[in-house]
Design an enzyme around this catalytic site. Sequence first.
Site, PDB file in Angstrom:
ATOM      1  N   ASP A 112     -44.070  41.557 -22.876  1.00 45.46           N
ATOM      2  CA  ASP A 112     -43.846  40.156 -22.504  1.00 45.46           C
ATOM      3  C   ASP A 112     -45.051  39.295 -22.838  1.00 45.46           C
ATOM      4  OD1 ASP A 112     -41.367  40.172 -21.352  1.00 45.46           O
ATOM      5  OD2 ASP A 112     -42.072  40.351 -19.292  1.00 45.46           O
ATOM      6  N   ARG A 158     -36.594  40.530 -12.420  1.00 44.27           N
ATOM      7  CA  ARG A 158     -36.510  41.199 -13.729  1.00 44.27           C
ATOM      8  C   ARG A 158     -37.524  42.332 -13.859  1.00 44.27           C
ATOM      9  NH1 ARG A 158     -40.198  39.442 -17.471  1.00 44.27           N
ATOM     10  NH2 ARG A 158     -38.952  39.804 -19.334  1.00 44.27           N
ATOM     11  N   PRO A 168     -46.913  22.230  -4.206  1.00 46.92           N
ATOM     12  CA  PRO A 168     -47.673  21.894  -5.423  1.00 46.92           C
ATOM     13  C   PRO A 168     -49.184  22.095  -5.231  1.00 46.92           C
ATOM     14  CG  PRO A 168     -46.602  19.930  -4.481  1.00 46.92           C
ATOM     15  CD  PRO A 168     -46.113  21.111  -3.718  1.00 46.92           C
ATOM     16  N   GLU A 228     -41.997  15.113   2.185  1.00 45.75           N
ATOM     17  CA  GLU A 228     -43.425  14.931   1.877  1.00 45.75           C
ATOM     18  C   GLU A 228     -44.231  16.224   1.979  1.00 45.75           C
ATOM     19  OE1 GLU A 228     -45.891  12.891   0.452  1.00 45.75           O
ATOM     20  OE2 GLU A 228     -43.895  12.201  -0.076  1.00 45.75           O
TER      21      GLU A 228
END
Length: 221
Positions: free
Chosen positions: A164, A150, A86, A113
Amino acid sequence: MKIDILTLFPDMFRGVFEESIIKRAIDEKKVEINLINFRDYTKDPHNKVDDTPYGGGAGMVLMCQPIFDCVRDIKTEDSKVIMLTPGGVPYRQEKAYQLSHEKHLIIICGHYEGFDERIKSICDEEISIGDYVLTGGEIPAMVLVDSITRLLPGVIREDSFIEDSFSQNLLDYPTYTKPREYEGMEVPEVLISGDHKKIEEYRLQESIRLTKENRPDLLDK
Ligand code: ADE
């Protein structure tokens, strides 16, 4: 392209890679995906891959040894090593395009963690899929694999991704299919006009309108 995913939970991926476009890309050898359980590389007598953090604090931290040994075993000069965390750089469509040109991706999924900081020394990039914390890097790895696969040649029709969302810092325009009227809601007249220039103009205006509404930050770019 070859993608090696280092994970403690390889079974989490099975359903996702065994359906639809990703499955077809694997079957047609457009992409090779290997799930590698880095627990297999631990030298700990109890098969441990994590330990408590120095300095104290909650949770367990992934240790260097199993991940270092695993990456060293599979890495070649063509490999790009990605850590999912993150705290990484936010993932965007542009990065998916860049990564789709690589020959070999090694994607490391964290759990618990997080990672011993020294694992970063063997990674080329740290990537986050968004400003929220998941239980591990497995779902982010699925997001990377799906968005990159893709884009590989022959996986989907190229004209499907030229327009897109995000490809020109604009969201995609709205689309409609049959019937022409549904519960009182009509398909915009211009789309039935057959006038391709007008349709193109309408779609661009709608892309700009939607981007202003939902993602004004993109228009600044
Ligand atoms: N691991 C946990 N949360 C994550 C996130 N948002 N992006 C990438 N890896 C993660």
